[in-house]
Write a protein that holds these residues in place. Structure first.
Motif, PDB file in Angstrom:
ATOM      1  N   LEU A 119      -0.768  19.057 -16.303  1.00 26.46           N
ATOM      2  CA  LEU A 119      -1.580  17.856 -16.448  1.00 26.46           C
ATOM      3  C   LEU A 119      -1.522  17.038 -15.162  1.00 26.46           C
ATOM      4  CD1 LEU A 119      -0.378  16.724 -19.980  1.00 26.46           C
ATOM      5  CD2 LEU A 119      -2.527  17.872 -19.456  1.00 26.46           C
ATOM      6  N   ASP A 120      -2.524  16.181 -14.970  1.00 28.08           N
ATOM      7  CA  ASP A 120      -2.532  15.310 -13.806  1.00 28.08           C
ATOM      8  C   ASP A 120      -1.469  14.220 -13.948  1.00 28.08           C
ATOM      9  OD1 ASP A 120      -4.503  16.574 -12.399  1.00 28.08           O
ATOM     10  OD2 ASP A 120      -6.128  15.375 -13.239  1.00 28.08           O
ATOM     11  N   MET A 121      -0.784  13.941 -12.851  1.00 25.04           N
ATOM     12  CA  MET A 121       0.159  12.834 -12.789  1.00 25.04           C
ATOM     13  C   MET A 121      -0.246  11.942 -11.627  1.00 25.04           C
ATOM     14  SD  MET A 121       4.304  12.855 -12.431  1.00 25.04           S
ATOM     15  CE  MET A 121       4.318  13.650 -10.821  1.00 25.04           C
ATOM     16  N   PHE A 122      -0.329  10.631 -11.875  1.00 23.71           N
ATOM     17  CA  PHE A 122      -0.701   9.668 -10.846  1.00 23.71           C
ATOM     18  C   PHE A 122       0.565   9.144 -10.173  1.00 23.71           C
ATOM     19  CE2 PHE A 122      -3.910   9.662 -14.146  1.00 23.71           C
ATOM     20  CZ  PHE A 122      -5.102   9.739 -13.434  1.00 23.71           C
ATOM     21  N   ILE A 123       0.495   9.002  -8.851  1.00 23.87           N
ATOM     22  CA  ILE A 123       1.649   8.564  -8.073  1.00 23.87           C
ATOM     23  C   ILE A 123       1.228   7.388  -7.197  1.00 23.87           C
ATOM     24  CG2 ILE A 123       3.409   9.236  -6.397  1.00 23.87           C
ATOM     25  CD1 ILE A 123       2.654  12.178  -7.129  1.00 23.87           C
ATOM     26  N   ARG A 124       2.050   6.357  -7.157  1.00 26.20           N
ATOM     27  CA  ARG A 124       1.847   5.261  -6.205  1.00 26.20           C
ATOM     28  C   ARG A 124       3.185   5.036  -5.496  1.00 26.20           C
ATOM     29  NH1 ARG A 124      -1.675   0.545  -8.266  1.00 26.20           N
ATOM     30  NH2 ARG A 124      -3.232   2.117  -7.696  1.00 26.20           N
ATOM     31  N   HIS A 125       3.190   5.260  -4.178  1.00 30.73           N
ATOM     32  CA  HIS A 125       4.422   5.217  -3.383  1.00 30.73           C
ATOM     33  C   HIS A 125       4.337   4.054  -2.405  1.00 30.73           C
ATOM     34  CE1 HIS A 125       7.722   7.781  -1.284  1.00 30.73           C
ATOM     35  NE2 HIS A 125       7.898   6.495  -1.025  1.00 30.73           N
ATOM     36  N   GLN A 126       5.231   3.095  -2.564  1.00 26.91           N
ATOM     37  CA  GLN A 126       5.301   1.920  -1.694  1.00 26.91           C
ATOM     38  C   GLN A 126       6.508   2.049  -0.767  1.00 26.91           C
ATOM     39  OE1 GLN A 126       5.996  -1.754  -3.805  1.00 26.91           O
ATOM     40  NE2 GLN A 126       5.321  -3.036  -2.105  1.00 26.91           N
ATOM     41  N   VAL A 127       6.274   1.865   0.525  1.00 27.41           N
ATOM     42  CA  VAL A 127       7.351   1.899   1.519  1.00 27.41           C
ATOM     43  C   VAL A 127       7.374   0.552   2.239  1.00 27.41           C
ATOM     44  CG1 VAL A 127       8.256   2.990   3.604  1.00 27.41           C
ATOM     45  CG2 VAL A 127       7.179   4.389   1.831  1.00 27.41           C
ATOM     46  N   VAL A 128       8.551  -0.054   2.297  1.00 27.89           N
ATOM     47  CA  VAL A 128       8.741  -1.328   2.984  1.00 27.89           C
ATOM     48  C   VAL A 128       9.791  -1.127   4.065  1.00 27.89           C
ATOM     49  CG1 VAL A 128       9.214  -3.785   2.725  1.00 27.89           C
ATOM     50  CG2 VAL A 128       8.280  -2.484   0.795  1.00 27.89           C
ATOM     51  N   THR A 129       9.511  -1.616   5.281  1.00 32.67           N
ATOM     52  CA  THR A 129      10.430  -1.416   6.393  1.00 32.67           C
ATOM     53  C   THR A 129      10.669  -2.727   7.137  1.00 32.67           C
ATOM     54  OG1 THR A 129      10.830  -0.111   8.395  1.00 32.67           O
ATOM     55  CG2 THR A 129       8.571  -0.790   7.984  1.00 32.67           C
ATOM     56  N   GLY A 130      11.890  -2.897   7.621  1.00 37.27           N
ATOM     57  CA  GLY A 130      12.245  -4.094   8.368  1.00 37.27           C
ATOM     58  C   GLY A 130      13.748  -4.188   8.556  1.00 37.27           C
ATOM     59  N   PHE A 131      14.196  -4.924   9.594  1.00 39.60           N
ATOM     60  CA  PHE A 131      15.617  -5.106   9.876  1.00 39.60           C
ATOM     61  C   PHE A 131      16.352  -3.767  10.013  1.00 39.60           C
ATOM     62  CE2 PHE A 131      14.272  -8.966   7.737  1.00 39.60           C
ATOM     63  CZ  PHE A 131      14.807  -9.974   8.530  1.00 39.60           C
ATOM     64  N   GLY A 132      15.650  -2.757  10.530  1.00 43.24           N
ATOM     65  CA  GLY A 132      16.273  -1.446  10.722  1.00 43.24           C
ATOM     66  C   GLY A 132      16.422  -0.641   9.457  1.00 43.24           C
ATOM     67  N   ASN A 133      15.822  -1.087   8.368  1.00 43.81           N
ATOM     68  CA  ASN A 133      15.907  -0.397   7.085  1.00 43.81           C
ATOM     69  C   ASN A 133      14.526   0.032   6.606  1.00 43.81           C
ATOM     70  OD1 ASN A 133      18.847  -1.012   5.766  1.00 43.81           O
ATOM     71  ND2 ASN A 133      18.190  -2.691   7.095  1.00 43.81           N
ATOM     72  N   ARG A 134      14.504   0.967   5.678  1.00 38.73           N
ATOM     73  CA  ARG A 134      13.294   1.292   4.943  1.00 38.73           C
ATOM     74  C   ARG A 134      13.666   1.509   3.480  1.00 38.73           C
ATOM     75  NH1 ARG A 134      13.093   6.827   7.801  1.00 38.73           N
ATOM     76  NH2 ARG A 134      13.780   8.359   6.233  1.00 38.73           N
ATOM     77  N   VAL A 135      12.734   1.119   2.605  1.00 33.48           N
ATOM     78  CA  VAL A 135      12.961   1.180   1.161  1.00 33.48           C
ATOM     79  C   VAL A 135      11.725   1.772   0.501  1.00 33.48           C
ATOM     80  CG1 VAL A 135      13.324  -0.189  -0.936  1.00 33.48           C
ATOM     81  CG2 VAL A 135      14.531  -0.793   1.163  1.00 33.48           C
ATOM     82  N   SER A 136      11.929   2.594  -0.538  1.00 27.11           N
ATOM     83  CA  SER A 136      10.822   3.161  -1.308  1.00 27.11           C
ATOM     84  C   SER A 136      10.850   2.653  -2.735  1.00 27.11           C
ATOM     85  CB  SER A 136      10.894   4.691  -1.326  1.00 27.11           C
ATOM     86  OG  SER A 136      10.298   5.248  -0.180  1.00 27.11           O
ATOM     87  N   ILE A 137       9.664   2.285  -3.234  1.00 22.35           N
ATOM     88  CA  ILE A 137       9.443   1.982  -4.650  1.00 22.35           C
ATOM     89  C   ILE A 137       8.310   2.892  -5.110  1.00 22.35           C
ATOM     90  CG2 ILE A 137       8.814   0.258  -6.367  1.00 22.35           C
ATOM     91  CD1 ILE A 137       9.952  -0.892  -2.967  1.00 22.35           C
ATOM     92  N   ILE A 138       8.594   3.767  -6.056  1.00 19.08           N
ATOM     93  CA  ILE A 138       7.626   4.783  -6.475  1.00 19.08           C
ATOM     94  C   ILE A 138       7.289   4.591  -7.947  1.00 19.08           C
ATOM     95  CG2 ILE A 138       7.153   7.260  -6.687  1.00 19.08           C
ATOM     96  CD1 ILE A 138       9.217   7.736  -4.485  1.00 19.08           C
ATOM     97  N   GLY A 139       5.992   4.592  -8.244  1.00 16.68           N
ATOM     98  CA  GLY A 139       5.527   4.564  -9.621  1.00 16.68           C
ATOM     99  C   GLY A 139       4.828   5.868  -9.969  1.00 16.68           C
ATOM    100  N   LYS A 140       5.127   6.406 -11.153  1.00 22.76           N
ATOM    101  CA  LYS A 140       4.514   7.653 -11.604  1.00 22.76           C
ATOM    102  C   LYS A 140       4.072   7.476 -13.053  1.00 22.76           C
ATOM    103  CE  LYS A 140       7.608  10.478  -8.736  1.00 22.76           C
ATOM    104  NZ  LYS A 140       8.612  11.573  -8.737  1.00 22.76           N
ATOM    105  N   THR A 141       2.957   8.102 -13.415  1.00 23.05           N
ATOM    106  CA  THR A 141       2.466   8.004 -14.784  1.00 23.05           C
ATOM    107  C   THR A 141       1.539   9.163 -15.098  1.00 23.05           C
ATOM    108  OG1 THR A 141       1.207   6.644 -16.353  1.00 23.05           O
ATOM    109  CG2 THR A 141       0.563   6.509 -14.049  1.00 23.05           C
ATOM    110  N   ASN A 142       1.428   9.497 -16.370  1.00 25.73           N
ATOM    111  CA  ASN A 142       0.477  10.518 -16.800  1.00 25.73           C
ATOM    112  C   ASN A 142      -0.811   9.903 -17.325  1.00 25.73           C
ATOM    113  OD1 ASN A 142       1.467   9.454 -19.192  1.00 25.73           O
ATOM    114  ND2 ASN A 142       1.550  11.426 -20.247  1.00 25.73           N
ATOM    115  N   SER A 143      -0.943   8.566 -17.202  1.00 22.89           N
ATOM    116  CA  SER A 143      -2.133   7.872 -17.692  1.00 22.89           C
ATOM    117  C   SER A 143      -2.581   6.838 -16.670  1.00 22.89           C
ATOM    118  CB  SER A 143      -1.839   7.186 -19.031  1.00 22.89           C
ATOM    119  OG  SER A 143      -2.928   6.368 -19.419  1.00 22.89           O
TER     120      SER A 143
END
Length: 465
Positions: A119-143
């Motif tokens: 089945l299709d799965m929707f993905i939204r991947h957010q990347v935030v970077t600053g102060f020498g760091n990077r962070v990921s916030i990922i959302g996934k759903t089947n709807s």
């Protein structure tokens, strides 16, 4: 070719059904009030999962910070490849939004789609970077209905400025990609990963391996090639009884409101099992048409295939209408041959073995008494090394039972493999030997199939180390 191995997320903490603010590592976030959220915190990430009454699910994953590569583009590419694309069958994306700056932080959001259990799965991947760091916030759903929920989480995210002591200098813990929730999974995860997790066929079909079947998809059509199942495949002298048994075990538990149900097997030399119905798919809440099919090949290699389409007409347009005849089922039965995956050299490291046995008994024409038997047994064992070397041991016995002749041959040499072809050096009389090869997915692993130029087939199973 990638596909994630799917496991059931165990319930550790259930959050109440109102908007929930929280902090994880450097991230302040708010979870929208859509219902209860299940929290699961690991060494380097935390997940929040919501599953509604229709078995539609939404999952939010927040990772601990790791060292930035220096630019938002480099950070996004690294995070997408390591955390999203590495173990998923991506079918579209990433489609990136414009870069956004908030103080010393820079962020980008990308949308994509992947195949999840056919089945299709929707993905939204957010990347935030600053102060020498990077962070990921990922959302996934089947709807797609949950995309707005993921968007609310993205908009709520605020990054805390790190202290000098907490500035990332490398990966904090094991940032393995998170597995998706599956409401009907067994909770078991395969221990061996393979380089090729899906197969893209020239005619548009895509095959991915899952816990209980290989899913073959094209557009809105899915064909689930069920793995061998001792109970479902058990012999029944009455074909319809065997088909009913298979339906009850393989199909019925994943559907509700089953209607227009018909069992229509065709008895023949190689009998046809055919059952169909309309139903509601529990996982998605969708109204679907289901066909369960199996051709009982004389060699015993038939597999149950579950076809899932939007309606009966969609099935018949692709595969043809049901007919009470043993012939004309090739397009349907040949779908089981799509449970095939390419082979990489790194997949082969270790020992693989298989064996064959055949016997023939003789009886006196006049008395009917037993006159003896002949038998042939062959065992094949291959050991592949990461150095590009192999060893193989072939042993056999044949002749009249009780007076059989034994033989053994051992080979050593180099090997090469290129997706669907393999070459072994230094075989009989020092010559090279070429094989066609592929993996067939089965429950808990894969079988290595090797076919030589004479058409002889070796089916090999990986041995425990």
């Amino acid at each position: 070719m990638k596909n994630t191995f799917l496991v059931l997320l165990y319930v550790l903490t259930t959050l109440s059904s109102y908007s929930q603010k929280g902090t994880y590592d450097m991230v302040d976030y708010t979870l929208p009030a859509v219902g209860s959220w299940t929290k699961d915190e690991k060494n380097s990430f935390v997940t929040f999962t919501h599953i509604n009454a229709q078995n539609n699910w939404c999952q939010i994953i927040i990772y601990k910070a790791t060292a930035s590569a220096g630019t938002i583009d480099a950070d996004f590419n690294a995070e997408w490849n390591d955390l999203t694309a590495k173990d998923l069958s991506i079918t579209s994306g990433p489609k990136r939004s414009p870069v956004k700056k908030t103080g010393q932080w820079t962020s980008v959001i990308a949308d994509g789609k992947a195949v999840f259990d056919g089945l299709d799965m929707f993905i939204r991947h957010q990347v935030v970077t600053g102060f020498g760091n990077r962070v990921s916030i990922i959302g996934k759903t089947n709807s797609s209905k949950f995309l707005s929920v993921i968007g609310q989480v993205n908009n709520s995210v605020r990054l805390r400025n790190p202290s000098a002591a907490s500035t990332a200098a490398g990966v904090n813990g094991n940032r393995s990609p998170v597995k998706e929730p599956l409401t009907n999974a067994t909770g078991k995860e395969a221990s061996v990963k393979f380089q090729f997790e899906n197969t893209n066929w020239d005619d548009g079909w895509i095959t991915t391996s899952s816990e209980n079947w290989a899913a073959v998809t094209k557009g809105n059509i899915r064909a689930l090639i069920h793995y061998p199942n001792k109970q479902a495949d058990a012999y029944h002298s009455v074909l319809k009884q065997g088909l009913q048994n298979a339906w009850d075990l393989l199909v019925a538990p994943r559907y509700s409101n089953i209607r227009n149900y018909e069992l229509k097997p065709v008895q023949s030399f190689e009998s046809i099992a055919f059952a169909e119905a309309d139903a509601t798919e529990k996982l998605t809440g969708s109204q679907v048409h289901i066909v369960l099919f199996k051709k009982h090949f004389s060699n015993g290699n038939g597999r149950y295939i579950e076809f899932i389409t939007t309606d009966k007409r969609a099935y018949e347009q692709e595969f043809g209408a049901y007919h009470n005849d043993e012939f004309g089922w090739d397009k349907v039965s040949n779908m089981q041959n799509r449970n095939r995956f390419a082979v990489a050299a790194t997949d082969l490291a270790g020992k693989w073995s298989g064996s064959d046995y055949a016997s023939l008994s003789y009886y006196y024409v006049n008395s009917g008494g037993f006159a003896g038997a002949t038998a042939t047994s062959i065992s094949n064992e291959f050991t592949f090394f990461n150095t590009g070397k192999y060893e193989s041991d072939h042993a056999g016995a044949s002749g009249v039972v009780g007076n059989q002749k034994f033989a053994r041959q051992v080979y050593k040499g180099d090997f090469t493999v290129n997706n669907w072809d393999m070459e072994l050096k230094n075989r009989f009389e020092g010559a090279s030997e070429k094989y066609s090869c592929y993996f067939e997915a089965v429950k808990g692993g894969r079988i290595l199939i090797m076919i030589d130029r004479q058409g002889s087939v070796l089916s090999l199973v990986r041995q425990n180390k």
